[in-house]
Design a protein around this motif. Structure first.
Motif, mmCIF file in Angstrom:
data_model
loop_
_atom_site.group_PDB
_atom_site.id
_atom_site.type_symbol
_atom_site.label_atom_id
_atom_site.label_comp_id
_atom_site.label_asym_id
_atom_site.label_seq_id
_atom_site.Cartn_x
_atom_site.Cartn_y
_atom_site.Cartn_z
ATOM 1 N N HIS A 94 0.610 -1.276 0.038
ATOM 2 C CA HIS A 94 0.225 -0.016 -0.022
ATOM 3 C C HIS A 94 0.786 1.484 0.006
ATOM 4 C CE1 HIS A 94 -3.465 -2.413 0.022
ATOM 5 N NE2 HIS A 94 -3.055 -3.036 1.091
ATOM 6 N N CYS A 105 -7.455 1.291 -4.882
ATOM 7 C CA CYS A 105 -7.047 0.032 -4.186
ATOM 8 C C CYS A 105 -7.871 -0.569 -3.392
ATOM 9 C CB CYS A 105 -5.647 0.420 -3.734
ATOM 10 S SG CYS A 105 -5.055 -0.979 -2.545
ATOM 11 N N CYS A 153 -7.568 -0.913 -0.305
ATOM 12 C CA CYS A 153 -7.345 -0.268 1.104
ATOM 13 C C CYS A 153 -8.155 0.930 0.793
ATOM 14 C CB CYS A 153 -5.812 -0.046 1.454
ATOM 15 S SG CYS A 153 -5.188 1.113 0.279
ATOM 16 N N CYS A 179 -1.677 2.379 -5.493
ATOM 17 C CA CYS A 179 -0.921 1.311 -4.457
ATOM 18 C C CYS A 179 -0.115 0.588 -5.174
ATOM 19 C CB CYS A 179 -1.698 0.907 -3.409
ATOM 20 S SG CYS A 179 -2.584 1.740 -2.229
#
Ligand SMILES: [Zn+2]
Length: 416
Positions: free
Chosen positions: A245, A255, A257, A262
């Motif tokens: 990340h 991403c 996340c 990332c």
């Protein structure tokens, strides 16, 4: 009077933990060596060892061969004293190992993950995996001492809670330790799977003896385990090592996340597969189409590596792009941590030439000369059981070294 007896009892149990921890750490040792290294008085060592042998925790395992004078009887952990179970899971598989108290893998069990990845289904699969592995091992269930779980997401290992997992959205705030402890009535340790693999590779694989080491795990995500001064490094909130990340693209894809651009969005295996599918949909010709039986949804990394090894332009180009970003990220990590070794787990034998070798070149070019000078980049040696085996080692550490840590400080205080 009661208090004094309790105090003596506590001290004896501390000392026993310390003796067990030393035998575990240094292998076969004599009573004299134990007395010297723990600084417990010899008459006390003799009495405590007698008790540990009577309880089946230690065994006498031969005589010392080195040196002059009387050969000394050596003590080891008793393999038959019990076992622990380690489980590791990812979205597509669950690996379970039964490990004896000496740390040796006795049984392996590989199973697919449930098709519906609900919280209940995963917990049921974890319980079934532990029970199945114990049955397969032939051990009596009553000899189970603990369970280690390696989780694919972010965990709070102190509380034993799986906080979140970008690959399994329902796996959120799961009290894994409480659930398994109430089911099996033994201590449970939950950790992150990259960290478990790192520990396993450091103790038993290509990282043995390294004081400072990075372990790069390339697969569904990109994890980085860190060994610093011989110990696993976790970070302030156990988030250290999120190499996948780190941001590498300015306007990159979204991403899992929540951020964009990332490293995982370019270089994880699902990201590479996604890019191959997109190129094929856009009309690029590639051998991958045929290898996957003309089914876009069937494309796997095995097809992509195979196509690349035959010189397929699309597969080679996208792997090269992934390696470019991975190489830079690893070079940056090398500059940050100055490790003596970087181990790469790319999960496929074909990846050694196509991923690990070019990463070596990029890191050699871009890590600072003095950090990179003595750096070794190896392929990780332990196979698919590394995460489960590492989780088993983590619970063994808790069982044997937890109390010893406290005992050691008591002894240090006493001698200060
Ligand atoms: Zn991300």
């Amino acid at each position: 009077m009661v208090t004094t007896t309790n105090k003596q009892g506590n001290k004896a149990s501390f000392y026993k933990s310390l003796l067990i921890a030393h035998v575990r750490r240094y292998g076969a040792v004599s009573r004299t060596q134990l007395g010297q290294s723990t600084r417990i008085r010899m008459p006390v060592v003799t009495v405590l060892i007698r008790d540990l042998i009577a309880r089946g925790i230690l065994v006498e395992s031969g005589r010392s061969v080195a040196g002059l004078g009387r050969k000394q009887i050596l003590l080891s952990l008793n393999r038959r004293h019990g076992f622990v179970v380690g489980v590791e899971f990812e979205p597509d598989h669950m690996m379970t190992v039964v490990v004896d108290v000496c740390g040796n893998v006795v049984t392996r069990l590989n199973a697919p993950m449930p098709a519906q990845k609900t919280r209940d289904a995963i917990v049921r699969a974890l319980i079934a995996a532990v029970e199945g592995a114990i049955r397969k091992s032939g051990y009596a269930p009553s000899a189970l001492k603990g369970i280690g779980v390696a989780d694919p997401g972010i965990v709070d290992s102190r509380e034993g809670v799986a906080l979140l997992c970008s690959l399994i959205p329902e796996w959120l705030n799961m009290p894994v330790r409480r659930l398994l402890e109430s089911r099996f009535a033994v201590p449970v340790w939950l950790d992150e799977n990259t960290r478990s693999k790192t520990l396993c590779e450091h103790r038993c694989g290509a990282g043995q003896g390294a004081r400072n080491m990075l372990y790069i795990d390339i697969g569904c995500g990109i994890g980085c385990g860190i060994i610093m001064d011989g110990q696993l490094y976790r970070g302030h909130t156990e988030m250290a090592g999120e190499l996948g990340h780190t941001r590498v693209l300015e306007n990159g894809p979204i991403c899992n996340c929540g951020s964009t651009g990332c490293l995982e969005t370019v270089a994880s295996y699902p990201a590479i597969i996604r890019q191959v599918r997109k190129a094929l949909q856009d009309g690029t010709q590639s051998m991958v189409t045929e290898l996957a039986g003309h089914r876009l949804e069937a494309i796997s990394m095995t097809h992509i590596f195979e196509a690349a090894s035959h010189g397929d332009k699309l597969a080679l180009g996208l792997l090269e792009r992934a390696v470019y970003y991975l190489g830079y990220a690893i070079a940056n990590a090398v500059n940050l941590f100055n490790p003596e070794a970087v181990l790469i787990n790319s999960r496929q034998a074909a990846a050694e030439d196509l991923i690990v070798a070019p990463i070596r070149q990029i890191v050699a070019r871009h890590a600072m000369r003095l950090s990179g000078k003595t750096l070794k980049i190896h392929v990780a040696r332990i196979g698919e059981e590394a995460g489960a085996w590492g989780a088993a080692m983590l619970i063994l550490d808790r069982l044997f070294d937890g109390a010893a840590g406290a005992a050691e400080s008591v002894i240090t205080d006493r001698h200060a």
